[in-house]
Design an enzyme around this catalytic site. Structure first.
Site, PDB file in Angstrom:
ATOM      1  CG  HIS A 188      39.376  36.738  29.561  1.00  0.00           C
ATOM      2  ND1 HIS A 188      39.699  37.998  29.608  1.00  0.00           N
ATOM      3  CD2 HIS A 188      37.896  36.400  29.366  1.00  0.00           C
ATOM      4  CE1 HIS A 188      38.538  38.622  29.151  1.00  0.00           C
ATOM      5  NE2 HIS A 188      37.235  37.618  29.197  1.00  0.00           N
ATOM      6  CB  CYS A 189      43.398  39.316  33.466  1.00  0.00           C
ATOM      7  SG  CYS A 189      44.970  38.580  32.908  1.00  0.00           S
ATOM      8  CB  ALA A 190      43.872  43.177  30.596  1.00  0.00           C
TER       9      ALA A 190
END
Length: 623
Positions: free
Chosen positions: A25-27
């Site tokens: 996952h990113c932000a």
């Protein structure tokens, strides 16, 4: 949001745990690498509480969550084995790996996304220390400065180790062996030899020693090769000794190989990349900034922006600062400005709440809710944001602003743009302010098609398909053949009825005709599946064969495109049954009502042998 329920629904609608190769996952996004994207139910996923939108980009199946993505990611880990370290991401098993560009973007995002949050936090702290030092609030001899500087700088110093972990996870290598190899690159005696410019050899081979702290490319090259070498070793070494013999071989081979070959190649490549970027800004910093400020969010939509991440980190490592990151900040604040104008102008109460929260989120560097929830949906505000970002990016580029750390550009991360003497920081502040104001003003003046304020439908009430009321309807048979219950289909994605109720057909003729009067909503480029919205409200998926997405359109001829109006009996797709079977695929074809929850009765025909003109399903809507 009920994170547990959201996580379980997401696992279910991406095709189940068995369909997941890897997840990072990113932000704002969950980035799935799936074995088969066709097994995921995009419509169901977008209906899950907390999901903003779903898109396929950069070889990944991306589910945009927003600021709660870490909690959902954690809940997925608690209710599945998807996040296990021994769950590898073998690209060879991915039926949707796509072209070379998509694969590269997928690799880059998988390597860098997991630690961008702590990267941003460390970057902010590093920027605050720069400000404190420049304003003489602290000196580099103060204990407070020394401790906080260690906290902010450790991630960058030991960056090869973090990258080794994520690269090994991506390519299925042993994480702990990868850490050992990366640790050797930043081992004190190795650093001392490099800093003292000493000449050393390995088995008589000269070694050009370099400093590998904060570097990116050498360790990526090294761990990719390590992962393949590890698989080769495990194939030939007996299982009774491979647990220690394989790591022994990898350490003996890969550490010297990295220092002799991959290290110098990687660092030289990194310097060349940094030189090219610097040359672009030297040629015209105003033009370079304008292009980045105007186009960056378009790169975000397609997932291509991940290609800039290693370049930005490399620039900071090579030159101590980067000019790309500041210019992208203009595009972030431009999206915030456009969303803010929508907040001021819209009369739709729910859309006002959505655009207001998206504005705040964008100001802190997270633009996905603003893009997918507001500006791109309304189109004109997105164009206004591109214009505002162009102007702001030009100001920032002209002012020579640099980023001295990384992180999503936003209000909290402004300290990372404050360098020695504050050079370029004022241009950054002016640029993002101008981006916000211009985007807001243009959006407010040119306006947009305001969604109808229908409490029953919310911000999407203006969507033509959602406004259709379901009525009693008969779905005609689209393929001549023999009927069978959907629950008897071999693929659990269909037999579980997770995608909706329906029926399956064993074709005896190789063509699909329209079962209703309606509109083509999805025309897959692989031609194996068709989505239809009938004029009476039914949403229909016709999926020719099992796993036929892997044929990539081979043996299919499509006669439609998305948006086409169709009538009952119109030919949609033709397919060669014999060649599909020879290729090893079943031709069992599910016909599914994907909005089954809107019907109280979905009654399949009881006839076994079906012609194209026969009634296949009878639908009765809920009252």
């Amino acid at each position: 949001m009920d994170f547990e329920k959201t996580a379980k629904d997401i696992i279910k609608y991406v095709g189940g745990e068995s369909n997941v190769i890897s997840l990072v996952h990113c932000a704002t996004r969950l980035r799935f690498n799936l074995k088969n994207n066709a097994k995921a139910n995009k419509e169901k996923l977008e209906d899950v509480d907390g999901v903003i939108t779903v898109q396929e980009s950069g070889g990944q199946y991306q589910i945009v969550i927003g600021n709660n993505v870490p909690e959902v990611y954690r809940a997925i880990g608690e209710h599945s084995n998807i996040l296990d370290d021994n769950k590898t991401s073998n690209q060879g098993n991915n039926e949707n790996s796509g072209n070379i560009v998509s694969r590269i973007i997928d690799v880059i995002s998988s390597i860098f996304a997991p630690f961008l949050g702590v990267f941003a936090g460390a970057g902010i702290l590093k920027g605050l220390l720069m400000i404190a030092d420049n304003l003489n609030w602290l000196t580099d001899e103060d204990g407070t400065y020394i401790i906080l500087n260690a906290a902010s700088d450790s991630l960058f110093y030991f960056l090869p180790i973090l990258i080794a972990v994520t690269t090994a996870r991506k390519f299925g290598g042993n994480i702990y062996t990868a850490i050992a190899i990366a640790g050797a690159l930043v081992y004190p005696s190795i650093i001392d030899v490099a800093e003292q410019d000493m000449s050393i050899t390995f088995l008589g081979i000269p070694v050009v020693m370099m400093t590998y702290t904060s570097t990116v490319i050498p360790i990526i090259l090294s761990i990719i090769l390590m992962s393949y070498l590890e698989k080769l070793c495990n194939r030939f070494i007996h299982q009774s000794v491979k647990n220690f013999l394989t790591p022994l071989i990898l350490l003996i081979v890969m550490v010297p190989a990295t220092l002799i070959i991959f290290g110098p190649i990687g660092i030289t490549l990194g310097i060349k990349i940094a030189d090219i970027v610097l040359a672009g800004f030297n040629f015209s910093p105003l033009l370079a900034g304008a292009i980045l400020g105007g186009l960056y969010q378009i790169l975000v939509i397609f997932g291509i922006h991940w290609g800039l991440s290693p370049v930005i980190i490399n620039n900071i490592s090579v030159y101590g600062g980067d000019g790309i990151k500041p210019a992208t900040g203009a595009s972030v604040f431009a999206q915030a400005g456009a969303a803010f104008a929508v907040f001021l102008k819209t009369k739709n109460k729910k859309f006002k709440a959505l655009s207001g929260s998206a504005t705040i989120t964008a100001l802190f560097g997270i633009t996905e809710p603003a893009i997918y929830g507001v500006t791109l949906r309304l189109k004109k505000p997105f164009i206004a944001a591109c214009i505002g970002g162009t102007v702001g990016g030009a100001i920032i580029g002209y002012g020579g602003t640099l980023a001295f750390s990384t992180g999503a550009p936003g209000i909290l991360t402004l300290p990372i743009f404050y360098g020695p003497g504050g050079q370029g920081f004022l241009a950054m502040v002016i640029g993002i302010a101008v981006s916000f104001i211009i985007s807001a003003v243009i959006t407010y003046i040119i306006g947009f098609e305001d969604p109808v304020d229908d409490p029953a439908k919310g911000p999407d009430a203006g969507n033509e398909n959602e406004a259709i009321e379901t009525v009693d309807e008969q779905i005609m048979n689209p393929i001549e053949g023999t009927s069978k219950p959907l629950t008897e289909v071999a693929d659990p994605t269909f037999s579980s009825e997770a995608m909706g109720q329906g029926i399956a057909i064993e074709p005896t003729a190789g063509r699909v005709v329209s079962p209703v009067d309606g509109t083509i909503t999805v025309a897959f480029k692989t031609k194996h599946a068709i989505g239809i919205a009938s004029d009476k409200g039914a949403e229909i998926l016709i999926h020719v064969g099992m796993d036929t997405v892997q044929l990539d359109g081979k043996h299919f001829i499509s006669h439609i495109k998305e948006g086409d109006k169709i009538k009952v009996g119109d030919v949609l797709v033709e397919f060669d049954m014999d060649k599909i079977k020879e290729a090893g695929y079943e031709i069992t074809t599910p016909v599914i009502i994907t909005n089954s929850n809107q019907y109280s009765v979905i009654e399949p025909t009881n006839r076994k042998n079906l012609k194209e003109s026969d009634t296949l399903l009878t639908l009765v809507p809920k009252e």
